[in-house]
Design an enzyme around this catalytic site. Structure first.
Site, PDB file in Angstrom:
ATOM      1  N   CYS A 115     -86.072 139.724  63.672  1.00 21.62           N
ATOM      2  CA  CYS A 115     -85.835 139.359  62.278  1.00 21.62           C
ATOM      3  C   CYS A 115     -84.571 138.561  62.064  1.00 21.62           C
ATOM      4  O   CYS A 115     -84.348 138.041  60.981  1.00 21.62           O
ATOM      5  CB  CYS A 115     -85.791 140.609  61.405  1.00 21.62           C
ATOM      6  SG  CYS A 115     -84.318 141.611  61.651  1.00 21.62           S
ATOM      7  N   GLY A 116     -83.683 138.488  63.035  1.00 19.05           N
ATOM      8  CA  GLY A 116     -82.451 137.767  62.815  1.00 19.05           C
ATOM      9  C   GLY A 116     -81.457 138.599  62.036  1.00 19.05           C
ATOM     10  O   GLY A 116     -81.398 139.814  62.186  1.00 19.05           O
TER      11      GLY A 116
END
Length: 282
Positions: A115-116
C-alpha cells in the site's frame, strides 16, 4: 547484494500429477531509513538499489530536491545486537541547510510493500510542496500509439519478473518513447522511489520531459511521487484511484489508466495526448 531472489521447495500439482521441486521467489526484507542518524521510516522492499530507494523516498517526502541536498548514504554497521551489518538499515545524511521533516509519530511512518505510505496524519500532510512543480514548456505530447507500446517494452525489460512472476516494475521513458530506466521491486512505490532516487543521484531532476509507467494500479501515492519528481505523464496498466485523479487534475499531471493494447483511459491532463487528425469523440 545477491538477495533479490530466494529458493524454496514447493509441492507442484499439474493435471493430477504431483512433484516436488525448488521454486524461485522474489525476496522481501525490511529496510529502515534513517535521516541524519534518526529513524524515519521502514519499508518492505526487494533488496537492491537501496540507496536510490532511500533518496527517492526523501524526494517524495519533500526533503531532497537536488543532488546537492544529499551528502551521502551509508549502510549502518552494528544494526543487530551482535554488531552485524544486515544491510537492512541505511542512514541518509543531508547537506547543511536542508530543511528536515518533523520527526513526530505522525511522520515516523511504516510503509508496506502493497500500500505504500500508511499512517500519515491526513491528506494535507501527503500533499507535500514539491521542489519541482510540473513545468514542461512546451507541453510533452504523446500519441496513443506510443503509449500503447510502452507496457510491452516494460515487460520485456523485467529480468527478475521472468524468474519469479511476482514483482512490480516502474519505468521512465523519454517523450520519444526511449526507455531511460526501469526498476523492479515487490512494491510499486519502491520501484518508483528507486527510479526517482537514481535520477536525483545523477542530477537529472526534474524529470520534466518523461513518461512514468507503473505496473498495476495508479494510487494517490504514485501520483504524488510523480508530481514530486516533476514527471508530467503517469501511465498505469490498471485503474487509478479517485484521489490519484483529483491530485492529477490539481497539479496538471497527465494520468492514463487501463493502458492495455491500443485501449486506454485518460483521466486528467488530456492536452498532452496527441490524438490522430480527425479523431471524433463517440
Amino acid at each position: 547484494m545477491g538477495r533479490v531472489t530466494e529458493r524454496r521447495k514447493v509441492l507442484r500439482i499439474r493435471d493430477g500429477a504431483v512433484s516436488t521441486r525448488p521454486d524461485t521467489l522474489v525476496a522481501e526484507e525490511p529496510l529502515e531509513i534513517r535521516l541524519n542518524g534518526r529513524p524515519l521510516a521502514i519499508t518492505m522492499r526487494t533488496p537492491g538499489d537501496d540507496f536510490a530507494l532511500a533518496a527517492g523516498f526523501l524526494v517524495s517526502e519533500g526533503v531532497l530536491g537536488t543532488a546537492a541536498d544529499l551528502q551521502n548514504i551509508v549502510y549502518c554497521a552494528g544494526a543487530t545486537a551482535d554488531g552485524a551489518n544486515t544491510y537492512n538499515v541505511v542512514d541518509v545524511k543531508t547537506a547543511p541547510g536542508v530543511k528536515l521533516p518533523d520527526f513526530s509519530l505522525e511522520r515516523n511512518v511504516y510503509t508496506s510493500s502493497s500500500c505504500g505510505l500508511c499512517g500519515k496524519a491526513g491528506l494535507d500532510a501527503v500533499r507535500t510542496t514539491t521542489h519541482w512543480p510540473i513545468a514542461d514548456t512546451p507541453p510533452v505530447r504523446i500519441t496513443p500509439a506510443l503509449l500503447a507500446g510502452l507496457p510491452e517494452r516494460l515487460r520485456a525489460a523485467q529480468q527478475v519478473f521472468d524468474r519469479t512472476g511476482g514483482l512490480h516494475a516502474a519505468a521512465l521513458f523519454g517523450e520519444d518513447g526511449e526507455l531511460l530506466d526501469v526498476r523492479e521491486d515487490v512494491g510499486r512505490h519502491n520501484a518508483v522511489d528507486k527510479l526517482v532516487g537514481r535520477a536525483l543521484q545523477n542530477a537529472d531532476l526534474p524529470l520534466s520531459r518523461t513518461v512514468l509507467l507503473v505496473s498495476g494500479r495508479a494510487s494517490f501515492e504514485l501520483a504524488q511521487k510523480a508530481v514530486m519528481a516533476g514527471v508530467p505523464v503517469l501511465a498505469a496498466v490498471s485503474a487509478p484511484s479517485s484521489l490519484a485523479v483529483d491530485l492529477a487534475a490539481e497539479t496538471g499531471l497527465t494520468l492514463v489508466g487501463f493502458l492495455r493494447g491500443s485501449s486506454m483511459n485518460v483521466y486528467a491532463g488530456e492536452h498532452r495526448v496527441a490524438l490522430p487528425a480527425g479523431a471524433a469523440e463517440r
